[in-house]
Every structure is written in C-alpha cells, then in structure tokens.
Design a protein around this motif. Structure first.
Motif, PDB file in Angstrom:
ATOM      1  N   ARG A  29       1.013   6.963 -14.103  1.00 33.69           N
ATOM      2  CA  ARG A  29       1.678   5.789 -13.519  1.00 33.69           C
ATOM      3  C   ARG A  29       1.449   5.718 -12.015  1.00 33.69           C
ATOM      4  NH1 ARG A  29       6.000   7.583 -16.772  1.00 33.69           N
ATOM      5  NH2 ARG A  29       7.332   7.929 -14.957  1.00 33.69           N
ATOM      6  N   VAL A  30       1.519   6.865 -11.340  1.00 36.67           N
ATOM      7  CA  VAL A  30       1.238   6.875  -9.898  1.00 36.67           C
ATOM      8  C   VAL A  30      -0.223   6.502  -9.639  1.00 36.67           C
ATOM      9  CG1 VAL A  30       1.079   8.355  -7.863  1.00 36.67           C
ATOM     10  CG2 VAL A  30       3.078   8.508  -9.340  1.00 36.67           C
TER      11      VAL A  30
ATOM     12  N   ALA B 185       0.875  -1.191   0.000  1.00 36.58           N
ATOM     13  CA  ALA B 185       0.000   0.000   0.000  1.00 36.58           C
ATOM     14  C   ALA B 185       0.905   1.232   0.000  1.00 36.58           C
ATOM     15  CB  ALA B 185      -0.949  -0.032   1.202  1.00 36.58           C
ATOM     16  N   GLY B 186       1.110   1.852   1.164  1.00 31.76           N
ATOM     17  CA  GLY B 186       2.062   2.960   1.221  1.00 31.76           C
ATOM     18  C   GLY B 186       3.442   2.546   0.748  1.00 31.76           C
TER      19      GLY B 186
ATOM     20  N   PRO C 162       9.655  12.771  -4.312  1.00 26.17           N
ATOM     21  CA  PRO C 162       9.912  12.714  -2.869  1.00 26.17           C
ATOM     22  C   PRO C 162       8.658  12.606  -2.003  1.00 26.17           C
ATOM     23  CG  PRO C 162      10.257  14.932  -3.707  1.00 26.17           C
ATOM     24  CD  PRO C 162      10.031  14.067  -4.901  1.00 26.17           C
ATOM     25  N   ASP C 163       7.506  13.100  -2.464  1.00 24.33           N
ATOM     26  CA  ASP C 163       6.320  13.138  -1.608  1.00 24.33           C
ATOM     27  C   ASP C 163       5.069  12.870  -2.441  1.00 24.33           C
ATOM     28  OD1 ASP C 163       4.601  13.460   0.497  1.00 24.33           O
ATOM     29  OD2 ASP C 163       4.745  15.646   0.563  1.00 24.33           O
ATOM     30  N   ILE C 164       4.847  11.620  -2.784  1.00 30.91           N
ATOM     31  CA  ILE C 164       3.700  11.272  -3.626  1.00 30.91           C
ATOM     32  C   ILE C 164       2.366  11.675  -3.003  1.00 30.91           C
ATOM     33  CG2 ILE C 164       2.343   9.279  -4.415  1.00 30.91           C
ATOM     34  CD1 ILE C 164       4.841   8.064  -5.500  1.00 30.91           C
TER      35      ILE C 164
ATOM     36  N   ALA D 157       7.333   3.470  -5.837  1.00 23.78           N
ATOM     37  CA  ALA D 157       7.166   4.318  -7.017  1.00 23.78           C
ATOM     38  C   ALA D 157       7.931   5.633  -6.868  1.00 23.78           C
ATOM     39  CB  ALA D 157       5.682   4.589  -7.256  1.00 23.78           C
ATOM     40  N   GLY D 158       7.881   6.208  -5.670  1.00 26.33           N
ATOM     41  CA  GLY D 158       8.579   7.471  -5.442  1.00 26.33           C
ATOM     42  C   GLY D 158      10.070   7.351  -5.649  1.00 26.33           C
ATOM     43  N   LYS D 159      10.648   6.263  -5.154  1.00 26.67           N
ATOM     44  CA  LYS D 159      12.088   6.059  -5.326  1.00 26.67           C
ATOM     45  C   LYS D 159      12.429   5.761  -6.791  1.00 26.67           C
ATOM     46  CE  LYS D 159      12.877   4.398  -0.617  1.00 26.67           C
ATOM     47  NZ  LYS D 159      13.207   3.230   0.237  1.00 26.67           N
TER      48      LYS D 159
END
Length: 469
Positions: free
Chosen positions: A362-363, A300-301, A314-316, A307-309
């Motif tokens: 994509r996010v 989940a998170g 840095p802060d999705i 995805a962020g990495k």
C-alpha cells in the motif's frame, strides 16, 4: 578565507540558514523545525510568530559559528515557500493572522465565481485560477478576520506573501517589499509588466495599497539587521532549485520531491504558455527575466504523511526503499491529497487504495502515485514543445534510490541525483553571489538509467483510468 554567502531557506516544515563559500559548498548550517496545523481537508495554517522566531534562531546560530565569524558575510539571500500569505501590523511588525499555507484551499467556493475570467487570469499571471494561490486567501483575511479589518481602518495593515513578512523581520528599517517570484504566486501580479495588475486587484477586491512594493529577484533589498551584509536575492523555494548546480542545462527538467513535488524546465528568456501548466520567473533583474514551465503535484511527502497517519507508520521514508524493492505487484492509490495540481486543477476523487495489498504494498502504491502525477506533467511539457531528455532530482524523497529508479523507468529519461541535498539554498546562493561561473560539484551524484518496466507502465495507465485523467 573569502567572505561567505548566507542563505535563509524558509520551508513548510523547517527554517534553515546556510553559509556557502565561493565554490558553492556549505561550510555551516543551522536548522529549526516549524509546525504545520492541518485544521481540515482544505484548511492548512502555520504560526507566523513561530516562523519569525525560527528565522531569528537560525540566523543567530549560524552567525555565531566560528567559521562564519572568521570569514564574514559578503551577501545574503532568502528563499521561502510560495503561495503562503500572512497579515501583520505595519507599525509593530507583529502578525495579525496565522500564515495561510500554500496547501490551503478554504476559499475555493468563493473563487469559483471567477471561472469565466480564467483565460484572462492565466494570460496575465501564467497561473490557472486556483485557491492555492494568494488572491483568494488575502481576500478571505479581509472578509473574515476582525484584527485585519481593524488594522485596515487604523491604516496599519500590511499583508502579502510570507516572503514580504520575513523581509520586514530580516532587514533594517522593516521595508515593505516582495520579490517577483513570490508576488507572482498571489495571482494578482502581471508576469509581463512585473507589477500588481489593476484589473486583477479590482476583480478579486484586494486593495493594492495594502500590498508590498515589487522588486526583482536579484536586487539589493537592504542590509540585514543582524549582520552588516546586503540581501541581494529573494526567491520562491522551488524557483531557486533550478540554479542549484549553476546555469540550467538545456533539456534538463528539475524535480524537487518534498511536501509537494514540483517539476520545472527552464525556457530561458522566452515565456512559454500552456493552458494547464504554470509559467513563472526563476530569476529577474531590472532589465531581464528567466522563465520556466512548471508542473505541480500537491500530494508528495504530504501523501506519504497521510498514509503514515492512516496506517500507523511513524517514519515511512526509513522503510521506503525496502518496500519498493519487493517484487510483489502493488495496488493503485488514487492520490488527491491536497487536491489535484497541474494539469487538472480540481479536488479529485477521495484518496483511496484500489486493490489488495499488505502494508508495504500500500505504501508502494502511494509512492508510485507521486511518480504517475509527475509523468503526466512531463507529458504535458513535451506537448508544449519543451525538450525533456534528462531529469535532476532533489528533496527529501529523492534520497530513495528505488523511487529514483522507478522515475527513470517510467519517464524513459536518465535521472540524476546530485550529492548536494540543500538545492533551494544552493540555488539562491548562486543568484545572491552574482551567478559565478565556477560552481562545481565536489562529488559526483548518482545517475539512474531507465530500464524496461512494463508492469509499472501498466499501473500508470491503470492509475490514469481510475482517476479519470
């Protein structure tokens, strides 16, 4: 002012301490972040000394708060991340190992030898055979860590759920105890007899004399070292969420959207079994227990962090609602971050985006994959005979209104998001305070009613097809 209920909530990324009044309102809170070391795809650890220090820091901080000092503490409770284990020196209390985090799967290959025993294991524990639970992790510590082996030879070894390590730090006399909820997630504990199971201990090669004494979730564990107040409830973090608004409502499934996503529905005093879902205890006394049926989504998170990495964001969460609100069709994300949880219990395919899309699309695909996995678990709960007519959400990702709306659209159920944000702590406080009948929401939350969303439903079935689910 009446005395308060003090709660320590030790989660994957932070330790919190909160003081609740008799109406369940948090009057004071302290917070200390803790780090997570993802050493490889299947090895996830945390620094046990850092977690212990965060416990002390948050406690001393909240006990110094003027409102807390004025009112005093009547009782306290502890909630912890489940399925995380650690070994320590029983005499000094110092950790001998890192905390092996609940996401860790390092012993998966070793555990596979017991696949033929899975029906018996499931019947005894309510859990499918999985390296996420404590048994294989504890055995790994015995087999691979010299400090653990030496402490065992010296008669000084203690190991078990993280909750037992923290209780020894929290209470006077450093007792060696654990609650039913966290004992359950070792996969060494019998859910009906509510104690360590000799057959399971022998099967996995984990000596029972090295494990803590089991106690009910609601129980007087002892007096705190830093305050003259008893700890009267200890629970797993997700189990406690069920009680955030007091007594659970019939037909309401509770979903906590954090590092993982967990969906639980109360089955009261009746244990309901499902071959691929979890059965657990949310509350127990010396005489009775209250059960849930539970589904688990590991990514989940943690999937959004992946995805962020990967994509350099840095802060999705800060952009999530904006991206989810866009009308463009997103691709589909094959979400196997942390391995597939229920009802599949296997590693799954490599995480990958299927289709084309810009960064926001994509996010969006990653966020929708969380909902798709939750929906599969809701379908399984209904198949087991549970009535699911309403969803209640909490956790960091629940702050996304767009995500909540898509959950309502996909599930066909109204989704209610309370104003309270600390659901684990508030649920633990309700149990610790003796299950008070008056536990109101001072401010109403927000309800998201389902709307027709054919495109979302089509992507859900496309997701299932691509994941071979």
């Amino acid at each position: 002012m009446n005395p308060l209920t003090l709660i320590i909530d030790q989660g994957t990324h932070a330790t919190r301490a909160l003081a609740f009044d008799a109406d369940g309102q948090a009057l004071a809170a302290t917070h200390c972040p803790v780090s997570l070391q993802r050493l490889s795809a299947d090895r996830v650890e945390q620094d046990a000394a850092e977690i212990a220090a965060s416990l002390h820091q948050t406690l001393t901080g909240i006990l110094a708060d003027d409102r807390v000092r004025q009112a005093g503490i009547a009782q306290a409770g502890l909630a912890t991340q489940r399925s995380s284990v650690v070994a320590w020196d029983r005499e000094t209390g110092e950790p001998l190992t890192p905390v092996i985090n609940w996401q860790d799967r390092r012993a998966a290959a070793w555990l596979a030898q017991f696949a033929g025993n899975e029906p018996v294991i499931k019947e005894k524990t309510g859990l499918p055979l999985s390296p996420h639970y404590g048994a294989s992790k504890l055995r790994w510590l015995l087999d691979h860590v010299p400090a653990v082996q030496q402490a065992r030879r010296d008669g000084r070894l203690a190991f078990g759920p993280l909750a037992s390590f923290l209780l020894a730090r929290l209470l006077r006399g450093q007792p060696f105890l654990v609650d039913h909820a966290n004992a359950n997630r070792t996969q060494l504990w019998h859910i009906d007899y509510r104690d360590w199971d000799p057959w399971l201990l022998d099967l996995f090669g984990v000596p029972g004399d090295l494990l803590p004494v089991c106690r009910p979730i609601v129980y007087e564990y002892g007096l705190m070292s830093l305050a003259d107040a008893p700890v009267t409830a200890v629970n797993g973090d997700q189990n406690a969420v069920v009680y955030a608004l007091g007594q659970p409502e019939k037909g309401t499934a509770v979903i906590n959207l954090g590092t993982g996503a967990f969906v639980l529905i109360s089955t009261g005093r009746q244990r309901v079994s499902h071959p691929a879902l979890l059965t657990g205890l949310t509350s127990s006394t010396a005489f009775v227990g209250e059960y849930t049926l539970e589904g688990t989504v590991n990514g989940a998170g943690s999937a959004l962090s992946w995805a962020g990495k990967r994509w350099g964001i840095p802060d999705i969460p800060a952009y999530l609602d904006e991206w989810l609100a866009r009308p463009e069709e997103p691709p589909v994300f094959l979400n196997s971050i942390g391995g597939l949880g229920s009802p599949f219990w296997r590693p799954g395919p490599e995480p990958v985006i299927v289709g084309e899309g810009d960064l926001g699309q994509r996010v969006t695909a990653v966020a929708e994959s969380i909902l798709f996995l939750l929906q599969i678990n809701l379908d399984e709960m209904r198949a087991a005979g549970a009535t699911v007519s309403r969803l209640r959400v909490s956790g960091g990702l629940a702050q996304s209104g767009q995500l909540c709306q898509r959950l309502a659209d996909l599930s066909g159920c109204p989704v209610y998001r309370p104003q309270i944000t600390e659901a684990t702590a508030r649920g633990t406080a309700w149990l610790a305070a003796g299950r008070p009948s008056h536990w109101p929401e001072l401010q109403p939350g927000k309800q998201f009613d389902p709307r027709p969303n054919t495109a979302l439903t089509d992507r859900y079935w496309r997701f299932r097809e691509l994941m071979a689910l």
